[in-house]
Design an enzyme around this catalytic site. Structure first.
Site, mmCIF file in Angstrom:
data_model
loop_
_atom_site.group_PDB
_atom_site.id
_atom_site.type_symbol
_atom_site.label_atom_id
_atom_site.label_comp_id
_atom_site.label_asym_id
_atom_site.label_seq_id
_atom_site.Cartn_x
_atom_site.Cartn_y
_atom_site.Cartn_z
ATOM 1 N N HIS A 156 0.606 4.179 -2.719
ATOM 2 C CA HIS A 156 0.450 5.705 -2.440
ATOM 3 C C HIS A 156 1.552 6.623 -2.668
ATOM 4 O O HIS A 156 1.478 7.671 -3.245
ATOM 5 C CB HIS A 156 0.098 5.742 -0.802
ATOM 6 C CG HIS A 156 -1.213 5.404 -0.565
ATOM 7 N ND1 HIS A 156 -2.063 6.015 0.618
ATOM 8 C CD2 HIS A 156 -2.176 4.489 -1.272
ATOM 9 C CE1 HIS A 156 -3.045 5.524 0.483
ATOM 10 N NE2 HIS A 156 -3.185 4.818 -0.327
ATOM 11 N N ARG B 121 0.871 -1.184 0.063
ATOM 12 C CA ARG B 121 0.032 0.210 -0.147
ATOM 13 C C ARG B 121 1.013 1.266 -0.135
ATOM 14 O O ARG B 121 0.554 2.233 -0.582
ATOM 15 C CB ARG B 121 -0.945 -0.086 1.174
ATOM 16 C CG ARG B 121 -1.881 1.261 1.504
ATOM 17 C CD ARG B 121 -2.784 0.829 2.595
ATOM 18 N NE ARG B 121 -3.917 2.080 2.610
ATOM 19 C CZ ARG B 121 -3.652 2.957 3.154
ATOM 20 N NH1 ARG B 121 -2.382 3.259 3.856
ATOM 21 N NH2 ARG B 121 -4.783 4.092 3.300
ATOM 22 N N HIS C 91 -6.231 -5.294 -2.349
ATOM 23 C CA HIS C 91 -7.017 -5.638 -1.167
ATOM 24 C C HIS C 91 -7.208 -6.987 -0.679
ATOM 25 O O HIS C 91 -8.280 -7.350 0.169
ATOM 26 C CB HIS C 91 -8.271 -4.823 -1.469
ATOM 27 C CG HIS C 91 -8.439 -3.179 -1.466
ATOM 28 N ND1 HIS C 91 -8.975 -2.437 -1.857
ATOM 29 C CD2 HIS C 91 -7.060 -2.501 -0.819
ATOM 30 C CE1 HIS C 91 -8.730 -1.273 -1.782
ATOM 31 N NE2 HIS C 91 -7.379 -1.270 -1.381
ATOM 32 N N ASN D 142 -2.803 8.244 4.659
ATOM 33 C CA ASN D 142 -1.489 7.716 5.203
ATOM 34 C C ASN D 142 -1.291 7.431 6.799
ATOM 35 O O ASN D 142 -0.546 6.667 7.061
ATOM 36 C CB ASN D 142 -0.185 8.334 4.671
ATOM 37 C CG ASN D 142 -0.515 8.436 3.233
ATOM 38 O OD1 ASN D 142 -0.617 7.149 2.574
ATOM 39 N ND2 ASN D 142 -0.134 9.428 2.365
#
Length: 292
Positions: free
Chosen positions: A73, A69, A199, A100
């Site tokens: 990001h 992740r 996910h 975040n």
């Protein structure tokens, strides 16, 4: 999604991660990107990162999700490891953005790898590439699929809080907003759906889904698109707390309750059964079903 090919989605996810990472950077630094960029300058760099990832992920598999992740990001904003930079007085950065903080995990893994690499290859390997290697190694650890990383990215010195707001997809986005958000990064609708397969692992804070369970809209207190059995399960995991307008901020729930520590296609199977945890994921899956 063919349930008889459980690794198909993961392989596609990996391809999309590479594509995202490369496309974001190609305009300004494409000539330097290549597989094995550090093989001569610091031949043990990738092995050091792999070791830094494997030990903590063996103890806590959820950390792999955090590293994947974090890589996503970082790619979606600047690519130059801007997510790793700390705030200075009066200058908030990406790391402190609600997208975040407090959800991002794995900074200590990147720090450990960087310290060890600096001891043998000073000022050679960028944090940006360390993060890319760590994401790749996390995918392998939980999905048993490996891929080569295009390396050669340099680290930046700028990180802006507002750029996270402007660039990162939000969990409340509808299908059109999600598609537009990914399109701005040069990613197609199919690639967006594929990338969401990350996910399959990891956690979400209950506050991210409390509105779906307890305050969806004036007509339906609970999102009617959620499978009733799954909704009852989520209510136990995220009991209503008036002080937080729903599930407690310190409580978490698995993104995929079937194979919570494996990067596979069970996430997609859950979406087809209306068991997607995040609003954006379920809306996007429903939209794809209607259009297919």
């Amino acid at each position: 999604m063919n349930s008889n090919t459980p690794k198909l989605a993961v392989f596609a996810l990996i391809s999309c991660m590479i594509f995202t990472f490369s496309v974001s950077f190609v305009a300004s630094n494409s000539a330097t990107l290549k597989v094995g960029f550090y093989w001569k300058a610091c031949p043990s760099a990738e092995a050091i990162v792999r070791k830094a990832v494997n030990k903590p992920v063996a103890r806590n598999p959820g950390l792999a999700a955090g590293l994947i992740r974090m890589h996503f990001h970082d790619c979606f904003v600047r690519v130059y490891a801007s997510l790793l930079l700390d705030s200075k007085p009066g200058k908030p950065v990406e790391k402190g953005h609600p997208s975040n903080n407090p959800s991002s995990r794995g900074f200590e893994v990147i720090d450990e790898a960087k310290v060890e690499i600096e001891a043998i290859c000073s000022r050679t390997v960028s944090c940006s590439n360390i993060l890319a290697f760590a994401a790749r190694d996390s995918v392998f650890k939980l999905g048993r699929i490996n891929y080569a990383v295009l390396a050669g990215h340099r680290d930046g010195i700028v990180s802006l809080f507002d750029e996270a707001t402007q660039n990162l997809p939000r969990r409340t986005f509808n299908a059109l907003q999600l598609e537009a958000n990914f399109a701005r990064k040069g990613l197609s609708l199919d690639e967006m759906v594929t990338l969401s397969g990350a996910h399959s692992i990891g956690l979400s804070h209950c506050t991210s889904i409390s509105n779906r369970l307890y305050s969806f809209n004036a007509t339906h207190p609970q999102d009617p698109s959620i499978d009733p059995v799954y909704a009852a399960f989520l209510e136990k995991k995220c009991p209503y707390r008036p002080s937080t307008n729903g599930g407690g901020s310190d409580l978490t729930v698995d993104l995929d309750v079937v194979t919570r520590q494996s990067l596979d296609n069970k996430y997609y199977v859950g979406l087809k059964s209306s068991r997607g945890l995040l609003t954006s994921d379920q809306i996007n899956a429903d939209e794809q079903s209607v259009n297919s």
